[in-house]
Design a protein around this motif. Structure first.
Motif, PDB file in Angstrom:
ATOM      1  N   LYS A 173      20.289  37.407  13.665  1.00  0.00           N
ATOM      2  CA  LYS A 173      19.719  38.673  13.198  1.00  0.00           C
ATOM      3  C   LYS A 173      18.256  38.475  12.806  1.00  0.00           C
ATOM      4  CE  LYS A 173      20.735  42.481  10.009  1.00  0.00           C
ATOM      5  NZ  LYS A 173      21.683  42.962   8.965  1.00  0.00           N
ATOM      6  N   MET A 174      17.374  39.234  13.449  1.00  0.00           N
ATOM      7  CA  MET A 174      15.946  39.138  13.157  1.00  0.00           C
ATOM      8  C   MET A 174      15.665  39.583  11.729  1.00  0.00           C
ATOM      9  SD  MET A 174      12.785  41.025  15.098  1.00  0.00           S
ATOM     10  CE  MET A 174      11.164  41.032  14.330  1.00  0.00           C
ATOM     11  N   LYS A 175      14.719  38.897  11.080  1.00  0.00           N
ATOM     12  CA  LYS A 175      14.341  39.209   9.710  1.00  0.00           C
ATOM     13  C   LYS A 175      13.095  40.095   9.682  1.00  0.00           C
ATOM     14  CE  LYS A 175      16.390  34.967   7.888  1.00  0.00           C
ATOM     15  NZ  LYS A 175      17.092  34.671   9.151  1.00  0.00           N
ATOM     16  N   TYR A 219       9.849  37.829  14.344  1.00  0.00           N
ATOM     17  CA  TYR A 219      10.037  38.040  15.783  1.00  0.00           C
ATOM     18  C   TYR A 219      10.176  36.723  16.545  1.00  0.00           C
ATOM     19  CZ  TYR A 219       9.116  40.128  20.421  1.00  0.00           C
ATOM     20  OH  TYR A 219       9.196  40.539  21.726  1.00  0.00           O
ATOM     21  N   GLY A 220       9.300  35.777  16.271  1.00  0.00           N
ATOM     22  CA  GLY A 220       9.302  34.511  16.990  1.00  0.00           C
ATOM     23  C   GLY A 220      10.628  33.779  16.963  1.00  0.00           C
ATOM     24  N   PRO A 221      11.225  33.581  15.783  1.00  0.00           N
ATOM     25  CA  PRO A 221      12.505  32.868  15.736  1.00  0.00           C
ATOM     26  C   PRO A 221      13.643  33.595  16.449  1.00  0.00           C
ATOM     27  CG  PRO A 221      11.464  32.887  13.575  1.00  0.00           C
ATOM     28  CD  PRO A 221      10.683  33.831  14.429  1.00  0.00           C
ATOM     29  N   ALA A 222      13.524  34.914  16.585  1.00  0.00           N
ATOM     30  CA  ALA A 222      14.599  35.690  17.192  1.00  0.00           C
ATOM     31  C   ALA A 222      14.451  35.835  18.705  1.00  0.00           C
ATOM     32  CB  ALA A 222      14.670  37.076  16.553  1.00  0.00           C
ATOM     33  N   GLY A 227      15.489  43.194  16.904  1.00  0.00           N
ATOM     34  CA  GLY A 227      15.002  44.327  16.135  1.00  0.00           C
ATOM     35  C   GLY A 227      15.483  44.233  14.703  1.00  0.00           C
ATOM     36  N   THR A 228      14.968  45.132  13.854  1.00  0.00           N
ATOM     37  CA  THR A 228      15.277  45.082  12.419  1.00  0.00           C
ATOM     38  C   THR A 228      15.937  46.367  11.928  1.00  0.00           C
ATOM     39  OG1 THR A 228      12.994  45.805  11.982  1.00  0.00           O
ATOM     40  CG2 THR A 228      13.433  43.438  11.894  1.00  0.00           C
ATOM     41  N   ASP A 229      16.396  47.196  12.844  1.00  0.00           N
ATOM     42  CA  ASP A 229      16.972  48.487  12.476  1.00  0.00           C
ATOM     43  C   ASP A 229      18.490  48.399  12.394  1.00  0.00           C
ATOM     44  OD1 ASP A 229      16.836  48.025  15.346  1.00  0.00           O
ATOM     45  OD2 ASP A 229      17.864  49.945  15.519  1.00  0.00           O
ATOM     46  N   SER A 230      19.094  49.494  11.962  1.00  0.00           N
ATOM     47  CA  SER A 230      20.547  49.604  11.967  1.00  0.00           C
ATOM     48  C   SER A 230      20.994  50.771  12.845  1.00  0.00           C
ATOM     49  CB  SER A 230      21.066  49.814  10.533  1.00  0.00           C
ATOM     50  OG  SER A 230      20.499  50.986   9.964  1.00  0.00           O
ATOM     51  N   HIS A 231      20.086  51.257  13.695  1.00  0.00           N
ATOM     52  CA  HIS A 231      20.407  52.369  14.577  1.00  0.00           C
ATOM     53  C   HIS A 231      21.273  51.893  15.738  1.00  0.00           C
ATOM     54  CE1 HIS A 231      16.267  53.997  13.149  1.00  0.00           C
ATOM     55  NE2 HIS A 231      17.205  54.199  12.247  1.00  0.00           N
ATOM     56  N   ARG A 232      22.050  52.806  16.288  1.00  0.00           N
ATOM     57  CA  ARG A 232      22.888  52.417  17.425  1.00  0.00           C
ATOM     58  C   ARG A 232      22.091  52.593  18.724  1.00  0.00           C
ATOM     59  NH1 ARG A 232      29.304  53.899  18.628  1.00  0.00           N
ATOM     60  NH2 ARG A 232      29.812  51.773  19.354  1.00  0.00           N
ATOM     61  N   ASP A 238       0.407  46.598   9.260  1.00  0.00           N
ATOM     62  CA  ASP A 238       1.667  46.503   8.539  1.00  0.00           C
ATOM     63  C   ASP A 238       2.797  46.788   9.523  1.00  0.00           C
ATOM     64  OD1 ASP A 238       3.960  46.855   6.964  1.00  0.00           O
ATOM     65  OD2 ASP A 238       2.809  47.655   5.280  1.00  0.00           O
ATOM     66  N   GLY A 239       3.532  45.745   9.877  1.00  0.00           N
ATOM     67  CA  GLY A 239       4.598  45.889  10.855  1.00  0.00           C
ATOM     68  C   GLY A 239       5.987  45.850  10.257  1.00  0.00           C
ATOM     69  N   THR A 240       6.094  46.211   8.985  1.00  0.00           N
ATOM     70  CA  THR A 240       7.393  46.140   8.306  1.00  0.00           C
ATOM     71  C   THR A 240       8.480  46.881   9.080  1.00  0.00           C
ATOM     72  OG1 THR A 240       6.266  45.991   6.170  1.00  0.00           O
ATOM     73  CG2 THR A 240       8.610  46.565   6.145  1.00  0.00           C
ATOM     74  N   ASP A 241       8.141  48.062   9.585  1.00  0.00           N
ATOM     75  CA  ASP A 241       9.133  48.884  10.290  1.00  0.00           C
ATOM     76  C   ASP A 241       8.959  48.863  11.811  1.00  0.00           C
ATOM     77  OD1 ASP A 241      10.207  49.681   7.850  1.00  0.00           O
ATOM     78  OD2 ASP A 241       8.792  51.338   7.660  1.00  0.00           O
ATOM     79  N   TYR A 242       7.987  48.126  12.308  1.00  0.00           N
ATOM     80  CA  TYR A 242       7.674  48.166  13.736  1.00  0.00           C
ATOM     81  C   TYR A 242       8.868  47.798  14.605  1.00  0.00           C
ATOM     82  CZ  TYR A 242       5.327  46.891  18.140  1.00  0.00           C
ATOM     83  OH  TYR A 242       4.955  46.777  19.458  1.00  0.00           O
TER      84      TYR A 242
END
Length: 467
Positions: free
Chosen positions: A162-164, A172-175, A200-205, A418-422
């Motif tokens: 799971k990407m952090k 992104y790199g480790p994932a 990705g970092t979302d919980s959307h389907r 700021d890429g927190t939500d990117y």
């Protein structure tokens, strides 16, 4: 400030005659005042938002090698001409193409349910009737690599990592390595297919697409990404200790060779037109969304910054070149073509910066310049301080499409967004215009206009063989 008043104020600040370049890189006080005026005007312009709205509405998805790609090239040429660039041209880029096709998946047993997947770029397809096999799960790509020979023989590998989430996108790199080489490593262990948790970092389907690679000496297997909720679902099923069987059907296939273009617009310099500052973003996108964040925003930010400089009553000393790069998503193809075409002209590139991380506010600027130019880099950062931006370090990357030029020694800057939500939206159907905040986009334009203008005006240079 009205445009006429803005132009009058700027005209009063221009000094003549132009100073001879000093040996040590430096900035003129009056040029700094102009940069401050440009910065403040950019915050009120919203030109960038109009540009990205135009691109996402009139073109939309523009995966390399598709009709959307061709439409984007026409759009880019027309837009740069409409905005008053002095020169607009195209440079060809040729590459193989890929077609997505159908993409479905479902759990066959023990708990039948549908799954949301998307094929990874350049994956092969399955047979028409699909591929059905038991799941073999691994926590990370490294766990898969370290597994015994034939550990996944006849199975579909599932990588759970799971990407952090991080402001700077460092998760992104480790994932992403699982996306890039997971199919090769799974095939080495005897797998017949691979599913990865979306990068990705979302919980959307919604599943996240992106490029993967095969190796010439390893059998090719179908590769797809699962939406985050469906990755969780598979994990929960596996915890019950029963074999989990999945069917996946991919219609992906290779297409024909295709020629697209880097689209280039130039504000031509008044004193040294052959020298130029390079800014831009990539014009292509993946096919699932409308490419607003990746990278319509970058195209818009940098185009708007150059257009604002073009409004001045006098052109800057050096040229400012905006490049709308071709086919970044499938391997920096346009960037590599540009570097190859211009490799004998590197001394004329004063510096470069690409916007390719969405539309969040810029919070830091990094440089990669020669030692005696650091005071200029830090002064540029100081002029950005009212925007909430501070100087970071001298280890900038410049952006993906500048990697080939940076590796050849060209100076670069990184304007860190700021890429927190990117990565909630990255490479998904959710990459759409509504995710862009106008004020944040204007702040980006304000930062790029400062960098571009002062780099074009500075005495001296940032270096031409930067390690």
């Amino acid at each position: 400030m009205k445009l006429a008043s803005f132009a009058f104020t700027i005209l009063a600040l221009f000094h003549t005659p132009l100073a001879t370049f000093a040996q040590a890189p430096s900035l003129d006080a009056e040029d700094i005042k102009i940069a401050e005026q440009l910065r403040d005007e950019a915050l009120k312009s919203s030109k960038g938002y109009a540009i990205v709205e135009s691109l996402t509405t009139e073109v939309g998805p523009r995966m390399a090698g598709t009709p959307g790609d061709a439409a984007a090239v026409k759009w880019g040429e027309a837009k740069l001409k409409e905005l008053g660039f002095d020169k607009v041209w195209k440079e060809p880029v040729t590459f193989p193409t890929w077609k997505r096709g159908v993409e479905t998946a479902e759990v066959i047993s023990p708990y039948p349910q549908p799954l949301v997947i998307t094929a990874l770029g350049f994956s092969i397809g399955t047979a028409a009737e699909g591929l059905t096999a038991e799941i073999k799960a691994y926590e990370t790509l490294e766990d898969l690599k370290n597994a015994p020979d034939n550990d996944a023989k006849g199975k579909i590998v599932f990588i759970k990592y799971k990407m952090k989430k991080a402001r700077d996108g460092s998760g992104y790199g480790p994932a992403v390595s699982a996306r890039g080489s997971g199919a090769v490593e799974a095939a080495k262990k005897g797998a017949v297919g691979i599913l990865i948790r979306s990068i990705g970092t979302d919980s959307h389907r919604m599943a996240h697409t992106g490029m993967m690679r095969y190796a010439d000496d390893v059998v090719r297997i179908p590769a797809a990404a699962l939406s985050a909720p469906d990755a969780d679902l598979l994990e929960n099923m596996l915890k019950r200790g029963k074999p989990v069987e999945v069917k996946m059907t991919l219609g992906a296939r290779d297409g024909q060779e295709y020629t697209s273009y880097n689209v280039i617009g130039e504000i031509t310099g008044s004193e040294k037109p052959e020298e130029y500052v390079l800014i831009g973003g990539h014009l292509d996108s993946w096919d699932l969304g409308t490419g607003a964040l990746d990278d319509g925003a970058g195209v818009a930010i940098t185009t708007a910054a150059a257009e604002l400089i073009a409004r001045l009553p006098q052109r800057p000393k050096r040229s400012i070149r905006v490049i709308m790069w071709a086919n970044e998503e499938q391997g920096l193809v346009g960037a590599k073509a540009y570097a190859e075409a211009h490799k004998n002209d590197l001394n004329n590139i004063i510096t470069g910066a690409e916007s390719d991380f969405g539309a969040g506010k810029i919070w830091r600027i990094d440089s990669r310049v020669k030692a005696d130019a650091l005071p200029v880099a830090k002064k540029i950062a100081e002029i950005m301080e009212p925007l909430g931006i501070s100087y970071g370090n001298n280890r900038a990357g410049g952006g993906p499409d500048l990697i080939p030029l940076r590796q050849l020694g060209v100076s670069v800057f990184s304007l860190r967004q700021d890429g927190t939500d990117y990565f909630d939206y990255h490479h998904t159907p959710d990459d759409t215009l509504d995710k862009i905040d106008k004020a944040a986009l204007d702040q980006n334009t304000a930062a790029y206009v400062v960098l571009a203008y002062l780099s074009a005006q500075m005495d001296g240079d940032f270096g031409t063989d930067i390690e």
